[in-house]
Design a protein around this motif. Sequence first.
Motif, PDB file in Angstrom:
ATOM      1  N   PRO A  90       0.857  -1.192   0.000  1.00  0.00           N
ATOM      2  CA  PRO A  90       0.000   0.000   0.000  1.00  0.00           C
ATOM      3  C   PRO A  90       0.891   1.239   0.000  1.00  0.00           C
ATOM      4  O   PRO A  90       1.879   1.294   0.723  1.00  0.00           O
ATOM      5  CB  PRO A  90      -0.769  -0.114   1.316  1.00  0.00           C
ATOM      6  CG  PRO A  90      -0.721  -1.568   1.661  1.00  0.00           C
ATOM      7  CD  PRO A  90       0.597  -2.067   1.142  1.00  0.00           C
ATOM      8  N   PHE A  91       0.626   2.168  -0.853  1.00  0.00           N
ATOM      9  CA  PHE A  91       1.342   3.444  -0.946  1.00  0.00           C
ATOM     10  C   PHE A  91       2.683   3.361  -1.658  1.00  0.00           C
ATOM     11  O   PHE A  91       3.401   4.348  -1.692  1.00  0.00           O
ATOM     12  CB  PHE A  91       1.557   4.081   0.435  1.00  0.00           C
ATOM     13  CG  PHE A  91       0.311   4.171   1.250  1.00  0.00           C
ATOM     14  CD1 PHE A  91      -0.711   5.015   0.867  1.00  0.00           C
ATOM     15  CD2 PHE A  91       0.148   3.398   2.376  1.00  0.00           C
ATOM     16  CE1 PHE A  91      -1.882   5.098   1.607  1.00  0.00           C
ATOM     17  CE2 PHE A  91      -1.022   3.472   3.123  1.00  0.00           C
ATOM     18  CZ  PHE A  91      -2.032   4.325   2.733  1.00  0.00           C
ATOM     19  N   GLY A  92       3.102   2.199  -2.212  1.00  0.00           N
ATOM     20  CA  GLY A  92       4.377   2.178  -2.907  1.00  0.00           C
ATOM     21  C   GLY A  92       4.849   0.799  -3.304  1.00  0.00           C
ATOM     22  O   GLY A  92       4.116  -0.187  -3.224  1.00  0.00           O
ATOM     23  N   PHE A 107      12.569   1.883  -1.420  1.00  0.00           N
ATOM     24  CA  PHE A 107      11.116   2.041  -1.365  1.00  0.00           C
ATOM     25  C   PHE A 107      10.717   3.225  -2.223  1.00  0.00           C
ATOM     26  O   PHE A 107      11.203   4.344  -2.037  1.00  0.00           O
ATOM     27  CB  PHE A 107      10.662   2.251   0.077  1.00  0.00           C
ATOM     28  CG  PHE A 107       9.166   2.326   0.229  1.00  0.00           C
ATOM     29  CD1 PHE A 107       8.347   1.295  -0.190  1.00  0.00           C
ATOM     30  CD2 PHE A 107       8.579   3.438   0.802  1.00  0.00           C
ATOM     31  CE1 PHE A 107       6.973   1.352  -0.047  1.00  0.00           C
ATOM     32  CE2 PHE A 107       7.198   3.518   0.954  1.00  0.00           C
ATOM     33  CZ  PHE A 107       6.398   2.468   0.529  1.00  0.00           C
ATOM     34  N   TYR A 108       9.853   2.971  -3.199  1.00  0.00           N
ATOM     35  CA  TYR A 108       9.356   4.013  -4.088  1.00  0.00           C
ATOM     36  C   TYR A 108       7.916   4.308  -3.706  1.00  0.00           C
ATOM     37  O   TYR A 108       7.087   3.402  -3.652  1.00  0.00           O
ATOM     38  CB  TYR A 108       9.409   3.556  -5.548  1.00  0.00           C
ATOM     39  CG  TYR A 108      10.805   3.235  -6.016  1.00  0.00           C
ATOM     40  CD1 TYR A 108      11.649   4.247  -6.456  1.00  0.00           C
ATOM     41  CD2 TYR A 108      11.273   1.925  -6.019  1.00  0.00           C
ATOM     42  CE1 TYR A 108      12.937   3.957  -6.891  1.00  0.00           C
ATOM     43  CE2 TYR A 108      12.560   1.629  -6.456  1.00  0.00           C
ATOM     44  CZ  TYR A 108      13.379   2.640  -6.888  1.00  0.00           C
ATOM     45  OH  TYR A 108      14.650   2.353  -7.313  1.00  0.00           O
ATOM     46  N   ALA A 109       7.640   5.584  -3.414  1.00  0.00           N
ATOM     47  CA  ALA A 109       6.292   5.972  -3.008  1.00  0.00           C
ATOM     48  C   ALA A 109       6.027   7.412  -3.419  1.00  0.00           C
ATOM     49  O   ALA A 109       6.945   8.150  -3.779  1.00  0.00           O
ATOM     50  CB  ALA A 109       6.124   5.827  -1.500  1.00  0.00           C
ATOM     51  N   GLU A 110       4.780   7.797  -3.348  1.00  0.00           N
ATOM     52  CA  GLU A 110       4.423   9.185  -3.602  1.00  0.00           C
ATOM     53  C   GLU A 110       5.126  10.080  -2.575  1.00  0.00           C
ATOM     54  O   GLU A 110       5.270   9.681  -1.412  1.00  0.00           O
ATOM     55  CB  GLU A 110       2.900   9.360  -3.493  1.00  0.00           C
ATOM     56  CG  GLU A 110       2.127   8.660  -4.582  1.00  0.00           C
ATOM     57  CD  GLU A 110       2.368   9.263  -5.960  1.00  0.00           C
ATOM     58  OE1 GLU A 110       2.521  10.505  -6.068  1.00  0.00           O
ATOM     59  OE2 GLU A 110       2.404   8.496  -6.933  1.00  0.00           O
ATOM     60  N   PRO A 111       5.561  11.259  -2.972  1.00  0.00           N
ATOM     61  CA  PRO A 111       6.296  12.136  -2.052  1.00  0.00           C
ATOM     62  C   PRO A 111       5.557  12.412  -0.740  1.00  0.00           C
ATOM     63  O   PRO A 111       6.150  12.466   0.317  1.00  0.00           O
ATOM     64  CB  PRO A 111       6.491  13.424  -2.858  1.00  0.00           C
ATOM     65  CG  PRO A 111       6.422  12.987  -4.273  1.00  0.00           C
ATOM     66  CD  PRO A 111       5.466  11.824  -4.312  1.00  0.00           C
ATOM     67  N   GLU A 112       4.235  12.544  -0.790  1.00  0.00           N
ATOM     68  CA  GLU A 112       3.508  12.844   0.453  1.00  0.00           C
ATOM     69  C   GLU A 112       3.523  11.669   1.429  1.00  0.00           C
ATOM     70  O   GLU A 112       3.385  11.863   2.624  1.00  0.00           O
ATOM     71  CB  GLU A 112       2.064  13.298   0.176  1.00  0.00           C
ATOM     72  CG  GLU A 112       1.216  12.292  -0.550  1.00  0.00           C
ATOM     73  CD  GLU A 112       1.245  12.448  -2.064  1.00  0.00           C
ATOM     74  OE1 GLU A 112       0.464  11.755  -2.721  1.00  0.00           O
ATOM     75  OE2 GLU A 112       2.037  13.243  -2.589  1.00  0.00           O
ATOM     76  N   PHE A 113       3.719  10.467   0.929  1.00  0.00           N
ATOM     77  CA  PHE A 113       3.795   9.311   1.831  1.00  0.00           C
ATOM     78  C   PHE A 113       5.143   9.273   2.567  1.00  0.00           C
ATOM     79  O   PHE A 113       5.227   8.818   3.689  1.00  0.00           O
ATOM     80  CB  PHE A 113       3.597   7.998   1.066  1.00  0.00           C
ATOM     81  CG  PHE A 113       3.638   6.794   1.949  1.00  0.00           C
ATOM     82  CD1 PHE A 113       2.545   6.469   2.743  1.00  0.00           C
ATOM     83  CD2 PHE A 113       4.764   5.985   2.014  1.00  0.00           C
ATOM     84  CE1 PHE A 113       2.568   5.365   3.571  1.00  0.00           C
ATOM     85  CE2 PHE A 113       4.801   4.878   2.849  1.00  0.00           C
ATOM     86  CZ  PHE A 113       3.696   4.564   3.629  1.00  0.00           C
ATOM     87  N   ASN A 114       6.201   9.731   1.934  1.00  0.00           N
ATOM     88  CA  ASN A 114       7.539   9.676   2.514  1.00  0.00           C
ATOM     89  C   ASN A 114       7.839  10.831   3.468  1.00  0.00           C
ATOM     90  O   ASN A 114       8.966  10.982   3.898  1.00  0.00           O
ATOM     91  CB  ASN A 114       8.603   9.643   1.406  1.00  0.00           C
ATOM     92  CG  ASN A 114       8.688   8.286   0.767  1.00  0.00           C
ATOM     93  OD1 ASN A 114       8.451   7.280   1.423  1.00  0.00           O
ATOM     94  ND2 ASN A 114       8.998   8.248  -0.505  1.00  0.00           N
ATOM     95  N   LYS A 115       6.867  11.647   3.791  1.00  0.00           N
ATOM     96  CA  LYS A 115       7.115  12.781   4.698  1.00  0.00           C
ATOM     97  C   LYS A 115       7.399  12.317   6.100  1.00  0.00           C
ATOM     98  O   LYS A 115       6.965  11.351   6.577  1.00  0.00           O
ATOM     99  CB  LYS A 115       5.912  13.707   4.709  1.00  0.00           C
ATOM    100  CG  LYS A 115       5.768  14.452   3.398  1.00  0.00           C
ATOM    101  CD  LYS A 115       4.588  15.383   3.465  1.00  0.00           C
ATOM    102  CE  LYS A 115       4.432  16.082   2.130  1.00  0.00           C
ATOM    103  NZ  LYS A 115       3.280  16.961   2.078  1.00  0.00           N
TER     104      LYS A 115
END
Length: 115
Positions: A90-92, A107-115
Amino acid sequence: MSGGSISVIEDMEKPEIPRRITLLPDAPRLVYLDTTRADFQPIIIVGYRSLMELNPFEQLDILHWDGFWSYKLSPTSITRYQNNFLIGLPFGVAAIPAPRGSQEIVFYAEPEFNK
């Protein structure tokens, strides 16, 4: 505590008598047949905390232990792309070098998830 096992049914006439191949140190979540090579096709198993390989000689190897997805992310898919196993989360996506690369996970994810 979490675990599992792998068994094979050798005689389809008597499927109620499976032969246990091995115990697993982690509960299996996903299974993938790695067909990259025609002469050696291991089964890749994603557990709740691990990435494992069952080779054609019925030997189990732990490729990665204590994956970060064990805490809150449950793996949803696995495939191999070039020299990486890609685990959908989920998320990446988690990328782990294959077949026996480093223990480093990207781990590749949307920038807002990696905050």
